[in-house]
Structures are given as structure tokens and as C-alpha cells.
Design an enzyme around this catalytic site. Structure first.
Site, PDB file in Angstrom:
ATOM      1  N   LEU A  17       0.789  -1.230   0.000  1.00 49.00           N
ATOM      2  CA  LEU A  17       0.000   0.000   0.000  1.00 49.00           C
ATOM      3  C   LEU A  17       0.824   1.285   0.000  1.00 49.00           C
ATOM      4  O   LEU A  17       0.259   2.367  -0.007  1.00 49.00           O
ATOM      5  CB  LEU A  17      -1.021   0.022   1.146  1.00 49.00           C
ATOM      6  CG  LEU A  17      -1.918  -1.216   1.267  1.00 49.00           C
ATOM      7  CD1 LEU A  17      -2.864  -1.057   2.440  1.00 49.00           C
ATOM      8  CD2 LEU A  17      -2.659  -1.496  -0.020  1.00 49.00           C
ATOM      9  N   CYS A  18       2.160   1.185   0.025  1.00 45.41           N
ATOM     10  CA  CYS A  18       2.988   2.386  -0.120  1.00 45.41           C
ATOM     11  C   CYS A  18       3.007   2.794  -1.588  1.00 45.41           C
ATOM     12  O   CYS A  18       3.090   1.942  -2.480  1.00 45.41           O
ATOM     13  CB  CYS A  18       4.428   2.119   0.329  1.00 45.41           C
ATOM     14  SG  CYS A  18       4.689   2.321   2.076  1.00 45.41           S
ATOM     15  N   HIS A  19       2.952   4.099  -1.812  1.00 50.80           N
ATOM     16  CA  HIS A  19       3.018   4.610  -3.179  1.00 50.80           C
ATOM     17  C   HIS A  19       4.455   4.565  -3.684  1.00 50.80           C
ATOM     18  O   HIS A  19       5.371   4.893  -2.931  1.00 50.80           O
ATOM     19  CB  HIS A  19       2.548   6.072  -3.228  1.00 50.80           C
ATOM     20  CG  HIS A  19       1.099   6.232  -2.929  1.00 50.80           C
ATOM     21  ND1 HIS A  19       0.624   6.342  -1.642  1.00 50.80           N
ATOM     22  CD2 HIS A  19       0.027   6.306  -3.747  1.00 50.80           C
ATOM     23  CE1 HIS A  19      -0.696   6.479  -1.683  1.00 50.80           C
ATOM     24  NE2 HIS A  19      -1.087   6.458  -2.939  1.00 50.80           N
ATOM     25  N   MET A  77       8.050   6.530   5.261  1.00 52.04           N
ATOM     26  CA  MET A  77       8.340   5.096   5.149  1.00 52.04           C
ATOM     27  C   MET A  77       9.660   4.848   4.440  1.00 52.04           C
ATOM     28  O   MET A  77      10.384   3.900   4.767  1.00 52.04           O
ATOM     29  CB  MET A  77       7.199   4.362   4.437  1.00 52.04           C
ATOM     30  CG  MET A  77       5.882   4.389   5.200  1.00 52.04           C
ATOM     31  SD  MET A  77       6.023   3.900   6.933  1.00 52.04           S
ATOM     32  CE  MET A  77       6.633   2.242   6.782  1.00 52.04           C
ATOM     33  N   GLU A  78      10.001   5.720   3.500  1.00 50.51           N
ATOM     34  CA  GLU A  78      11.272   5.583   2.790  1.00 50.51           C
ATOM     35  C   GLU A  78      12.445   5.831   3.732  1.00 50.51           C
ATOM     36  O   GLU A  78      13.441   5.092   3.708  1.00 50.51           O
ATOM     37  CB  GLU A  78      11.299   6.528   1.589  1.00 50.51           C
ATOM     38  CG  GLU A  78      10.406   6.096   0.438  1.00 50.51           C
ATOM     39  CD  GLU A  78       8.900   6.203   0.693  1.00 50.51           C
ATOM     40  OE1 GLU A  78       8.125   5.590  -0.073  1.00 50.51           O
ATOM     41  OE2 GLU A  78       8.477   6.888   1.652  1.00 50.51           O
ATOM     42  N   ASP A 126      24.375  -8.026   9.000  1.00 53.42           N
ATOM     43  CA  ASP A 126      24.747  -9.102   8.082  1.00 53.42           C
ATOM     44  C   ASP A 126      26.257  -9.155   7.858  1.00 53.42           C
ATOM     45  O   ASP A 126      26.853 -10.228   7.885  1.00 53.42           O
ATOM     46  CB  ASP A 126      24.023  -8.924   6.743  1.00 53.42           C
ATOM     47  CG  ASP A 126      24.375 -10.016   5.759  1.00 53.42           C
ATOM     48  OD1 ASP A 126      24.281 -11.215   6.123  1.00 53.42           O
ATOM     49  OD2 ASP A 126      24.776  -9.695   4.623  1.00 53.42           O
TER      50      ASP A 126
END
Length: 162
Positions: free
Chosen positions: A75-77, A113-114, A128
Site C-alpha cells: 500500500l505504499c506509493h 516510510m522511505e 549481516d
């Protein structure tokens, strides 16, 4: 508190329609940290890790994550980012790598969100690359610090004395 925007009237998931929103300058800053053994942090600082420059690889991973956020989070653009910066500060007193990401664009929806994705994947990349020497590392405190632009304007996290 505002209603959740990613659900329709029947409770079904939906991508928010931003068609009628004005384009504006938007920016978001997120932070997080990776706590590790002192020897692991020293290895990162000295650039003596056998896998190479840990922070350079983590920076690239963070930038790539910001660019791929719409592929990772439903749902993120998909956004046309104009700038992504990922920076690190080594805190030898606390044995942490502190991560800060800033994302910018001119668009119809925010870039929070980015920025959060950039910090998260940069932290995961540090883990990692260093897990062979320090499996006990801890990723923590990933959070939005500030956002600017859009209808809701400027928001900044309140600073607390911890």
C-alpha cells in the site's frame, strides 16, 4: 487521533488515493542504531573487516531500500525521490553505530516510510556484514524524527532526557 486511511468503509485494505492532493516539498528524517561489542565497532571504524567497508555498503543498501520501499511495504506509493542521504556516527562510549536517513521529494505523499526503510536496511546490512564476528548485535530505536511538508505540515519528535 486520526482514522486509519488504509481501510475503506468496509474494512478492506486500500491504497490511499492521493490524486487530488497538491504537490509539495516533503522531507523525512529517521534514525536507529546497532549496538555491538567494542571490538566489532573498532573493526568497522578501522575498516579492517574482511568483507570490506561496512558503512559504505550499508549506506548503499539504505539508499536502495528507500528507492524500493513501495516494493517492500504493501500500500505504499512508488515515489520519485529527489534525495536520499544515509549517515552514520560511531559512538565508542556506547558501542553503537547510530544511523540517520533523510529522504526528500516534491510529491503528493510523504516520505516517512522511505526514511524508515533506509535506516532499517542499513542496520540489517551492518548486522549481516558483522554477524560472523558478533552474533549478539542489537538493532534498536528505529523511529521517525521529523517530517515536513504536506497537509499536516511540520512534525518533530519531542526530545526526552533519557
Amino acid at each position: 487521533m486520526a482514522d486509519f486511511t488504509h481501510f475503506d468503509g468496509k474494512g478492506n485494505a486500500q491504497m490511499v488515493d492521493v490524486t487530488d492532493k497538491a504537490v509539495s516539498q516533503r522531507q523525512a528524517i529517521a534514525t536507529g542504531m546497532v549496538t555491538m561489542q567494542a571490538d566489532t565497532l573498532r573493526m568497522i571504524a578501522e575498516g579492517s573487516h574482511k568483507k570490506g567497508d561496512v558503512l559504505a555498503i550499508a549506506r548503499i543498501a539504505g539508499i536502495q531500500a528507500a528507492k524500493k520501499t513501495a516494493d517492500l511495504i504493501p500500500l505504499c506509493h512508488p515515489l520519485m525521490l529527489s534525495s536520499v542521504k544515509v549517515d552514520f556516527e560511531l559512538n565508542h562510549a556506547n558501542n553503537t553505530v547510530e544511523i540517520r536517513a533523510m529522504c526528500k521529494l516534491a510529491g503528493q505523499t510523504g516520505v516517512e516510510m522511505e526514511a524508515l526503510s533506509a535506516v532499517s536496511v542499513a542496520a540489517l546490512t551492518i548486522y549481516d556484514m558483522c554477524k560472523a564476528v558478533d552474533k549478539g548485535m542489537r538493532i534498536s530505536d528505529i523511529q521517525l524524527e521529523e517530517k515536513q511538508g504536506g497537509r499536516s505540515g511540520h512534525w518533530q519528535r519531542e526530545q526526552t532526557d533519557d
